[in-house]
Write a protein that holds these residues in place. Structure first.
Motif, PDB file in Angstrom:
ATOM      1  N   ASN A 199       0.820  -1.222   0.000  1.00 16.61           N
ATOM      2  CA  ASN A 199       0.000   0.000   0.000  1.00 16.61           C
ATOM      3  C   ASN A 199       0.849   1.265   0.000  1.00 16.61           C
ATOM      4  O   ASN A 199       0.645   2.182   0.805  1.00 16.61           O
ATOM      5  N   SER A 200       1.801   1.334  -0.901  1.00 12.40           N
ATOM      6  CA  SER A 200       2.740   2.452  -0.930  1.00 12.40           C
ATOM      7  C   SER A 200       2.888   3.002  -2.351  1.00 12.40           C
ATOM      8  O   SER A 200       2.689   2.291  -3.340  1.00 12.40           O
ATOM      9  N   THR A 201       3.261   4.274  -2.436  1.00 10.07           N
ATOM     10  CA  THR A 201       3.507   4.951  -3.709  1.00 10.07           C
ATOM     11  C   THR A 201       4.985   5.290  -3.811  1.00 10.07           C
ATOM     12  O   THR A 201       5.581   5.770  -2.842  1.00 10.07           O
ATOM     13  N   LEU A 202       5.568   5.047  -4.984  1.00 14.32           N
ATOM     14  CA  LEU A 202       6.996   5.270  -5.166  1.00 14.32           C
ATOM     15  C   LEU A 202       7.242   6.133  -6.394  1.00 14.32           C
ATOM     16  O   LEU A 202       6.817   5.784  -7.505  1.00 14.32           O
ATOM     17  N   TYR A 203       7.917   7.266  -6.199  1.00 17.22           N
ATOM     18  CA  TYR A 203       8.383   8.124  -7.280  1.00 17.22           C
ATOM     19  C   TYR A 203       9.857   7.785  -7.490  1.00 17.22           C
ATOM     20  O   TYR A 203      10.691   8.042  -6.617  1.00 17.22           O
ATOM     21  N   VAL A 204      10.163   7.189  -8.649  1.00 15.49           N
ATOM     22  CA  VAL A 204      11.409   6.442  -8.785  1.00 15.49           C
ATOM     23  C   VAL A 204      12.287   6.962  -9.921  1.00 15.49           C
ATOM     24  O   VAL A 204      11.805   7.269 -11.019  1.00 15.49           O
ATOM     25  N   LEU A 205      13.582   7.034  -9.651  1.00 14.22           N
ATOM     26  CA  LEU A 205      14.631   7.072 -10.663  1.00 14.22           C
ATOM     27  C   LEU A 205      15.511   5.865 -10.407  1.00 14.22           C
ATOM     28  O   LEU A 205      16.225   5.798  -9.407  1.00 14.22           O
ATOM     29  N   SER A 206      15.423   4.853 -11.288  1.00 11.44           N
ATOM     30  CA  SER A 206      16.208   3.627 -11.152  1.00 11.44           C
ATOM     31  C   SER A 206      16.803   3.279 -12.502  1.00 11.44           C
ATOM     32  O   SER A 206      16.085   3.201 -13.502  1.00 11.44           O
TER      33      SER A 206
ATOM     34  N   TYR B 161       9.227   2.459 -14.736  1.00  9.01           N
ATOM     35  CA  TYR B 161       8.033   1.760 -15.193  1.00  9.01           C
ATOM     36  C   TYR B 161       8.266   0.276 -15.439  1.00  9.01           C
ATOM     37  O   TYR B 161       7.335  -0.475 -15.710  1.00  9.01           O
ATOM     38  N   ASP B 162       9.516  -0.172 -15.364  1.00  9.53           N
ATOM     39  CA  ASP B 162       9.880  -1.564 -15.687  1.00  9.53           C
ATOM     40  C   ASP B 162       9.973  -2.353 -14.382  1.00  9.53           C
ATOM     41  O   ASP B 162      11.024  -2.407 -13.748  1.00  9.53           O
ATOM     42  N   VAL B 163       8.875  -2.968 -13.985  1.00  9.63           N
ATOM     43  CA  VAL B 163       8.778  -3.626 -12.681  1.00  9.63           C
ATOM     44  C   VAL B 163       8.743  -5.137 -12.873  1.00  9.63           C
ATOM     45  O   VAL B 163       7.932  -5.654 -13.648  1.00  9.63           O
ATOM     46  N   TYR B 164       9.618  -5.840 -12.150  1.00  9.58           N
ATOM     47  CA  TYR B 164       9.637  -7.298 -12.195  1.00  9.58           C
ATOM     48  C   TYR B 164       9.127  -7.833 -10.861  1.00  9.58           C
ATOM     49  O   TYR B 164       9.745  -7.623  -9.817  1.00  9.58           O
TER      50      TYR B 164
ATOM     51  N   LYS C 260       0.852  -1.128 -10.002  1.00  9.90           N
ATOM     52  CA  LYS C 260       0.374  -0.431 -11.197  1.00  9.90           C
ATOM     53  C   LYS C 260       1.180   0.852 -11.376  1.00  9.90           C
ATOM     54  O   LYS C 260       1.846   1.326 -10.446  1.00  9.90           O
ATOM     55  N   LEU C 261       1.134   1.394 -12.586  1.00 12.46           N
ATOM     56  CA  LEU C 261       1.750   2.677 -12.873  1.00 12.46           C
ATOM     57  C   LEU C 261       0.731   3.777 -12.577  1.00 12.46           C
ATOM     58  O   LEU C 261      -0.399   3.723 -13.043  1.00 12.46           O
TER      59      LEU C 261
ATOM     60  N   ALA D 125      16.751  18.168 -11.504  1.00  8.18           N
ATOM     61  CA  ALA D 125      17.954  17.475 -11.963  1.00  8.18           C
ATOM     62  C   ALA D 125      17.608  16.165 -12.651  1.00  8.18           C
ATOM     63  O   ALA D 125      18.387  15.649 -13.453  1.00  8.18           O
ATOM     64  N   ALA D 126      16.434  15.618 -12.339  1.00  9.78           N
ATOM     65  CA  ALA D 126      15.969  14.355 -12.918  1.00  9.78           C
ATOM     66  C   ALA D 126      14.622  14.597 -13.587  1.00  9.78           C
ATOM     67  O   ALA D 126      13.575  14.523 -12.937  1.00  9.78           O
ATOM     68  N   PRO D 127      14.618  14.901 -14.878  1.00  7.04           N
ATOM     69  CA  PRO D 127      13.350  15.143 -15.570  1.00  7.04           C
ATOM     70  C   PRO D 127      12.516  13.876 -15.665  1.00  7.04           C
ATOM     71  O   PRO D 127      13.048  12.766 -15.597  1.00  7.04           O
ATOM     72  N   ARG D 128      11.217  14.047 -15.793  1.00  5.49           N
ATOM     73  CA  ARG D 128      10.332  12.892 -15.935  1.00  5.49           C
ATOM     74  C   ARG D 128      10.628  12.156 -17.239  1.00  5.49           C
ATOM     75  O   ARG D 128      10.766  12.763 -18.300  1.00  5.49           O
ATOM     76  N   VAL D 129      10.710  10.840 -17.150  1.00 10.87           N
ATOM     77  CA  VAL D 129      10.983   9.987 -18.303  1.00 10.87           C
ATOM     78  C   VAL D 129       9.700   9.262 -18.685  1.00 10.87           C
ATOM     79  O   VAL D 129       9.014   8.689 -17.830  1.00 10.87           O
ATOM     80  N   LYS D 130       9.376   9.264 -19.974  1.00 12.88           N
ATOM     81  CA  LYS D 130       8.142   8.635 -20.438  1.00 12.88           C
ATOM     82  C   LYS D 130       8.278   7.112 -20.484  1.00 12.88           C
ATOM     83  O   LYS D 130       9.367   6.569 -20.664  1.00 12.88           O
ATOM     84  N   ILE D 131       7.164   6.438 -20.351  1.00 12.93           N
ATOM     85  CA  ILE D 131       7.122   4.981 -20.369  1.00 12.93           C
ATOM     86  C   ILE D 131       7.677   4.451 -21.699  1.00 12.93           C
ATOM     87  O   ILE D 131       7.279   4.916 -22.776  1.00 12.93           O
ATOM     88  N   GLY D 132       8.600   3.502 -21.616  1.00 10.91           N
ATOM     89  CA  GLY D 132       9.139   2.853 -22.799  1.00 10.91           C
ATOM     90  C   GLY D 132      10.197   3.638 -23.549  1.00 10.91           C
ATOM     91  O   GLY D 132      10.648   3.204 -24.618  1.00 10.91           O
ATOM     92  N   SER D 133      10.641   4.768 -23.016  1.00 15.08           N
ATOM     93  CA  SER D 133      11.589   5.621 -23.748  1.00 15.08           C
ATOM     94  C   SER D 133      13.043   5.262 -23.503  1.00 15.08           C
ATOM     95  O   SER D 133      13.932   5.819 -24.157  1.00 15.08           O
TER      96      SER D 133
END
Length: 342
Positions: free
Chosen positions: A74-81, A122-125, A138-139, A159-167
């Protein structure tokens, strides 16, 4: 709050917190977050892996090379990985691109060797979703993103711009990333190839019965040392009864029965080098790469020169049971046509 210079590249741990807001505006080597509930946490730049375990109802802002979650709910994650996100025994997760900054964020990302444009948020295993149903995560739709978080108190450039899904094109970083989970370790093992160069020799090991393991890595190395000493390695592997080693200071268990496998053959094996031992974050599994020197002994009484030694590289996955005993559960020879399994 941790300000620039407070951490300065060191490892950092957060544990046993409730209903707290925390921000690390600095770069760190590794971050572990355990048993946190109802918290909001900002991690500016982690040079290796960020591990989040046993957490519930939290909001995370994480910049790292690799993100791994276990029993997070039950958590939300804003991620740069920079590599795919791995989750185990987790559910109710929502993922979005990293959405925040502070004045020195760009410098800290550079210090941690993190490319802000190479973001696989967006690439979650999911290790517990064989059907790829995405039932545990979910995204997050962009319309549901929170406002950007500026923990220093004032807005600044991202410093870390938003990256679109699949880019982003994925690259294989297995050798640089820490892994946990048997299947992932087996996959890693298959990618290791034997070296043609003769590795440097190790000192002759002590007798097995006198070895005492004081910690997890030492225990794993003792198991590997015993395995390499077996006269007929394939017999040891196929028997599925390889000896275990305790990591709490106790001497080896089942040494006598194991040593029975070391006699009656005409092959001499010896550990040449144990090049790596990686312990999982939960310290219940390990992965090792090592090289064994193998020599066929001349028949007793025969006037023949001693045959040269050959070198075979092995990879092994080990597990620790409830009694804190390490045991090999999977081993593979990297040399073609000599693969053995437990």
């Amino acid at each position: 709050l941790k300000f620039p210079g407070d951490i300065d590249g060191q490892a950092f741990e957060i544990s046993d917190c409730k209903n707290t807001t925390m921000a690390i505006m600095d770069h760190s080597e590794q971050v572990q977050i355990d048993r946190v509930t109802g918290c909001k946490i900002f991690i500016g730049a982690c040079a290796s892996s960020t591990f989040i375990r046993n957490c519930d109802n939290c909001i995370f802002y994480i910049c790292c090379r690799q993100l791994r979650l276990r029993e997070v709910t039950n958590s939300t994650l804003y991620v740069l990985s920079m590599s795919e996100v791995h989750i185990e025994y987790s559910n109710g997760l929502k993922f979005a691109p990293f959405n925040g900054s502070y004045p020195l964020h760009g410098e800290h990302l550079k210090s941690a060797n993190i490319d802000p444009l190479h973001n696989l948020w967006y690439d979650v295993y999911d290790h517990n979703d064989a059907d790829k149903s995405h039932s545990n995560w979910k995204l997050l739709p962009e319309s549901e993103y929170e406002q950007p978080w500026f923990p220093a108190g004032s807005e600044c450039d991202f410093a870390a711009p938003r990256v679109k899904i699949g880019s982003v094109v994925k690259v294989n970083e297995t050798e640089n990333m820490q892994s946990f989970g048997l299947e992932q370790m087996k996959a890693d093992a298959k990618k290791v190839s034997s070296s043609s160069a003769m590795p440097p020799p190790l000192p002759t090991p002590s007798s097995a019965a006198s070895v005492v393991a004081s910690d997890d890595e030492s225990a794993v190395r003792v198991v590997i040392q015993l395995f390499a000493s077996a006269s007929d390695i394939s017999t040891v592997v196929d028997s599925s009864s390889f000896t275990a080693v305790s990591c709490n200071g106790t001497v080896l268990s089942d040494v006598a029965s194991f040593q029975q496998t070391l006699s009656g053959t005409a092959t001499h094996n010896e550990l040449s080098v144990c090049s790596s031992v990686t312990i999982s974050p939960l310290k219940d599994m390990a992965y090792s790469v090592f090289t064994v020197s193998q020599r066929v002994l001349a028949t007793e009484g025969a006037d023949l020169p001693t045959p040269p030694a050959s070198f075979v590289t092995y990879t092994a996955v080990l597990s620790k049971d409830s009694e804190k005993l390490w045991k090999i559960v999977h081993v593979q020879a990297a040399t073609p046509n000599t693969v053995s399994w437990m």
